[in-house]
Design an enzyme around this catalytic site. Structure first.
Site, PDB file in Angstrom:
ATOM      1  N   ASP A  66      21.154  64.910  -1.289  1.00 35.97           N
ATOM      2  CA  ASP A  66      20.034  65.140  -0.377  1.00 35.97           C
ATOM      3  C   ASP A  66      19.150  63.900  -0.367  1.00 35.97           C
ATOM      4  O   ASP A  66      18.577  63.522  -1.391  1.00 35.97           O
ATOM      5  CB  ASP A  66      19.237  66.368  -0.853  1.00 35.97           C
ATOM      6  CG  ASP A  66      18.091  66.701   0.081  1.00 35.97           C
ATOM      7  OD1 ASP A  66      18.346  66.865   1.283  1.00 35.97           O
ATOM      8  OD2 ASP A  66      16.954  66.771  -0.396  1.00 35.97           O
ATOM      9  N   THR A  99      17.076  63.643   6.650  1.00 36.04           N
ATOM     10  CA  THR A  99      16.323  62.597   5.949  1.00 36.04           C
ATOM     11  C   THR A  99      17.156  61.329   5.769  1.00 36.04           C
ATOM     12  O   THR A  99      16.664  60.217   5.958  1.00 36.04           O
ATOM     13  CB  THR A  99      15.850  63.100   4.569  1.00 36.04           C
ATOM     14  OG1 THR A  99      16.963  63.649   3.856  1.00 36.04           O
ATOM     15  CG2 THR A  99      14.810  64.186   4.715  1.00 36.04           C
ATOM     16  N   THR A 100      18.422  61.504   5.398  1.00 32.08           N
ATOM     17  CA  THR A 100      19.306  60.336   5.222  1.00 32.08           C
ATOM     18  C   THR A 100      19.492  59.626   6.555  1.00 32.08           C
ATOM     19  O   THR A 100      19.443  58.392   6.623  1.00 32.08           O
ATOM     20  CB  THR A 100      20.671  60.781   4.654  1.00 32.08           C
ATOM     21  OG1 THR A 100      20.456  61.509   3.445  1.00 32.08           O
ATOM     22  CG2 THR A 100      21.558  59.591   4.366  1.00 32.08           C
ATOM     23  N   ASP A 389      17.326  73.110   3.329  1.00 33.95           N
ATOM     24  CA  ASP A 389      17.604  72.330   4.544  1.00 33.95           C
ATOM     25  C   ASP A 389      18.032  73.247   5.686  1.00 33.95           C
ATOM     26  O   ASP A 389      17.585  73.100   6.825  1.00 33.95           O
ATOM     27  CB  ASP A 389      18.709  71.297   4.284  1.00 33.95           C
ATOM     28  CG  ASP A 389      18.232  70.124   3.433  1.00 33.95           C
ATOM     29  OD1 ASP A 389      17.022  70.080   3.130  1.00 33.95           O
ATOM     30  OD2 ASP A 389      19.049  69.264   3.073  1.00 33.95           O
TER      31      ASP A 389
END
Length: 543
Positions: A66, A99-100, A389
Site C-alpha cells: 500500500d 496513492t501509488t 482502500d
C-alpha cells in the site's frame, strides 16, 4: 552575503552555517528526490506488484504494498520528497486508493520536466504547459467516464481495489461485506467511512470475516455479575461520569467523631446511588459511558441487571448513536426514556484473545462493524489496509456514480488525446503538454513491468487498441489487451481525477522552486544539502 559599495565591506544576510542551493542545482536536487521516491514504490503497483518490508527502530515489521503506508512508515528527510508524501496522503484522505498511482505520475512528470529543462525551456513555461494539460486531462476523463453505481459495479470496484493486496483468495466474500456495509451506512447519497468500524482480529482465515448488523465495541462488561447477554436492549449513551467528582481545589475536612466519617461515606454512597437510580429510571438495561464508573456504581448496576461499559471511545459512542438511534446524554439529569437506543441483543463474546461487546440486530443501522480475520498479525493488517482502500473506492462510486476502466485504459486514452491537443498549442508549452501525455503512460508501462511483461510491446498494443475503443486495458494475468469493462476491471473516476490533479500540482510546485535555503536550526543529512544524499547517485536519504 553582499558587499557595500566600493568599500569591500560585507553584509551578512543569512546566519553562519546556512546552506543554500540556487537555480538549476536546486531544481535538479528536487527532481532527483521526487524520482527516487516514485521509483521506491513503483514496483508495488498493480495486481502483480511486489511488497515492501519496513522495519522501524524498535524492530516492528510492516509488510505491505500500500503506497501511502510505505511512505508514512519511511523516514523521509528531503523536503521535496515530503511534498510527494503529502500527495499520497491527500489521495488516501480523498478517495482511499490510488496513492501509488499519484506518486509515480508525479515522479514521471518531474522526470519529463528534467529533459525539458536540459532543452533550456524555462520552468514557468513547463508549469503552464502542465497546468493546461491537467485541465484538459480532467475534461477527457469526464468524457470517457461511465455512469454506473449498481451492486454488480460496486462489487467489481471493490474486487479491483483489493486485487494483489494479500486478499486474493477471499476477494469475493470481502467485496460482498464491503458493498453491504457501504450501502447500509449511506445517507442521502453520502457515505461517512468513519461509520464503518473495522475490528482486526488474528487467528483465523480471511474467509471467516463477517459483518455485524450493528456495532462492535472492543471492551467487555465491567463486572462478571452483570448479564453477559441482554435481549431487547434499551441502550443509554452517557458522556457524564458515574462517580463522585474530585475537587479541583485543595480542601481539608476535619472529622472529630467516627460517626461523622460514617456520615461522610454514607453521603458519598447516596450520591452514587442517586446517579444509578436516574439510569434505572430511564428504563435502560445497557449503559455505555464515555467517562468512568465508580466501583460502587458498578455493584448497583449489576444488582439491577444492567450491562455497563466505561471509558468507551468517542468514535464508538458516535457509531452507537448512528446504529441504535440513541441520543447521547451529556448529563444524568437529561437522560430520558426517549433518549434510549434500541438493539435486538447486546452480548459479550471472546474471539481469539480479545473480548468484544456486540450490539446487534439494530433497525436500519447507519453505522456497522466488520470483523476482519487473518492467520497472523501481519496478514490481518494487510487485509485491513486492502479493505480500507476498497471501502474508500466503493463509497466514492456510490457518491459520484462515475467509473472508468482499469488496466491503464484511462491513462492511455488521456495521453492519446493530449498528444492531439498539444499539436493545437503554439510555443514551447506544446512540448510540456506532450511531456505530460507521455508521463501518464508510466501507469500501464509499470503494470506491464511488474507483471514481467515487455512494457514497450504492451504500450504499442494498447495504443493500437485505443484507436477502436477507450476502454481497452492491459490484462496483467494473460498479457493481452482486453476490454476492461467486460472483464469487470473498473475504478471510480474520482481515483484517477484526484491522482492526476494532485500529481500535476505537486510537480508544478516543485518545478517553480529555484532556491533552497536550509537554516542552521534545520537538521541536515550527513554531508549537508550539497549531497542531501548518502544513497547511490546522490539519491536523497529516505529510510
Amino acid at each position: 552575503m553582499a558587499q557595500l559599495g566600493g568599500q569591500g565591506q560585507q553584509i551578512i544576510i543569512l546566519p553562519e552555517g546556512t546552506e543554500r542551493l540556487l537555480g538549476r542545482d536546486a531544481q535538479r536536487m528536487n527532481i532527483m528526490a521526487g524520482k527516487a521516491l516514485a521509483e521506491t514504490i513503483r514496483t508495488t503497483l498493480g495486481p502483480k506488484g511486489m511488497d515492501k518490508m519496513l522495519v522501524d527502530g524498535l524492530g516492528d515489521i510492516v509488510v505491505t504494498n500500500d503506497g501511502v503506508t510505505i511512505l508514512k512508515e519511511m523516514d523521509i528527510e528531503h523536503p521535496a520528497a515530503k511534498m510527494l508524501v503529502e500527495v499520497a496522503k491527500t489521495q488516501e484522505d480523498e478517495v482511499g486508493d490510488g496513492t501509488t498511482t499519484a506518486v509515480i505520475i508525479a515522479g514521471e512528470l518531474l522526470k519529463k520536466a528534467e529533459d525539458l529543462l536540459e532543452m533550456e525551456i524555462h520552468p514557468t513555461v513547463i508549469s503552464m504547459g502542465y497546468r493546461k494539460a491537467a485541465i484538459k486531462a480532467q475534461e477527457i476523463l469526464d468524457r470517457i467516464a461511465i455512469d454506473a453505481s449498481d451492486r454488480d459495479t460496486l462489487l467489481s470496484i471493490a474486487m479491483t481495489a483489493m486485487t494483489g493486496k494479500g486478499t486474493e483468495k477471499a476477494r469475493k466474500p470481502l467485496a460482498e461485506l464491503i458493498v453491504k456495509a457501504v450501502q447500509m451506512v449511506e445517507e442521502d447519497g453520502y457515505v461517512d467511512k468513519d461509520h464503518i468500524n473495522i475490528n482486526r482480529i488474528q487467528g483465523a482465515t480471511v474467509e471467516e470475516s463477517q459483518i455485524v448488523n450493528g456495532v462492535v465495541v472492543d471492551k467487555g462488561r465491567l463486572d462478571p455479575s452483570m448479564p453477559k447477554k441482554v435481549e431487547n436492549a434499551k441502550i443509554a449513551l452517557l458522556k457524564y461520569p458515574i462517580e463522585v467528582k474530585s475537587l479541583e481545589t485543595d480542601a481539608k475536612i476535619k472529622l472529630t467523631d467516627p460517626s461523622q466519617m460514617a456520615a461522610f461515606i454514607e453521603q458519598e454512597e447516596n450520591m452514587i446511588r442517586d446517579m444509578v437510580d436516574k439510569v434505572i429510571a430511564s428504563g435502560a438495561n445497557v449503559l455505555f459511558c464515555q467517562k468512568g464508573i465508580d466501583d460502587l456504581a458498578q455493584h448497583y448496576l449489576a444488582r439491577e441487571g444492567i450491562l455497563a461499559v466505561k471509558r468507551v471511545r468517542k468514535s464508538d459512542i458516535e457509531r452507537l448513536e448512528k446504529a441504535t438511534g440513541a441520543r447521547v446524554a451529556t448529563n444524568l439529569e437529561d437522560l430520558q426514556p426517549e433518549d434510549l437506543g434500541i438493539a435486538g441483543q447486546v452480548y459479550e463474546k471472546k474471539i481469539f484473545d480479545e473480548i468484544l461487546l456486540f450490539v446487534e440486530d439494530c433497525v436500519d443501522p447507519k453505522a456497522v462493524s466488520i470483523i476482519l480475520r487473518g492467520s497472523t498479525k501481519h496478514v490481518a493488517e494487510e487485509v485491513e489496509r486492502a479493505v480500507d482502500d476498497a471501502i474508500g473506492v466503493v463509497a466514492a462510486t456510490v457518491e459520484d456514480g462515475k467509473v472508468v476502466a482499469g488496466g491503464g485504459a484511462p491513462e492511455i486514452a488521456i495521453a492519446k488525446e493530449l498528444k492531439d491537443y498539444a499539436d493545437t498549442i503554439s510555443g514551447r508549452e506544446q512540448l510540456a503538454i506532450a511531456a505530460f501525455a507521455a508521463a501518464l503512460e508510466v501507469v500501464p508501462k509499470t503494470l506491464a513491468e511488474n507483471a514481467g511483461l515487455d512494457s514497450i510491446d504492451a504500450l504499442v498494443d494498447l495504443r493500437a487498441a485505443h484507436e477502436k475503443s477507450a476502454y481497452m486495458g492491459l490484462n496483467v494475468f494473460t498479457g493481452d489487451v482486453t476490454d476492461m469493462r467486460k472483464a469487470g476491471v473498473i475504478e471510480p473516476k474520482r481515483v484517477k481525477k484526484q491522482a492526476i490533479q494532485s500529481a500535476a500540482e505537486a510537480a508544478e510546485m516543485i518545478l517553480r522552486i529555484d532556491d533552497m535555503i536550509a537554516s542552521t536550526r534545520t537538521p541536515m543529512p550527513e554531508g549537508g544539502m550539497e549531497g542531501m544524499g548518502g544513497m547511490p547517485g546522490g539519491m536523497p536519504p529516505m529510510m
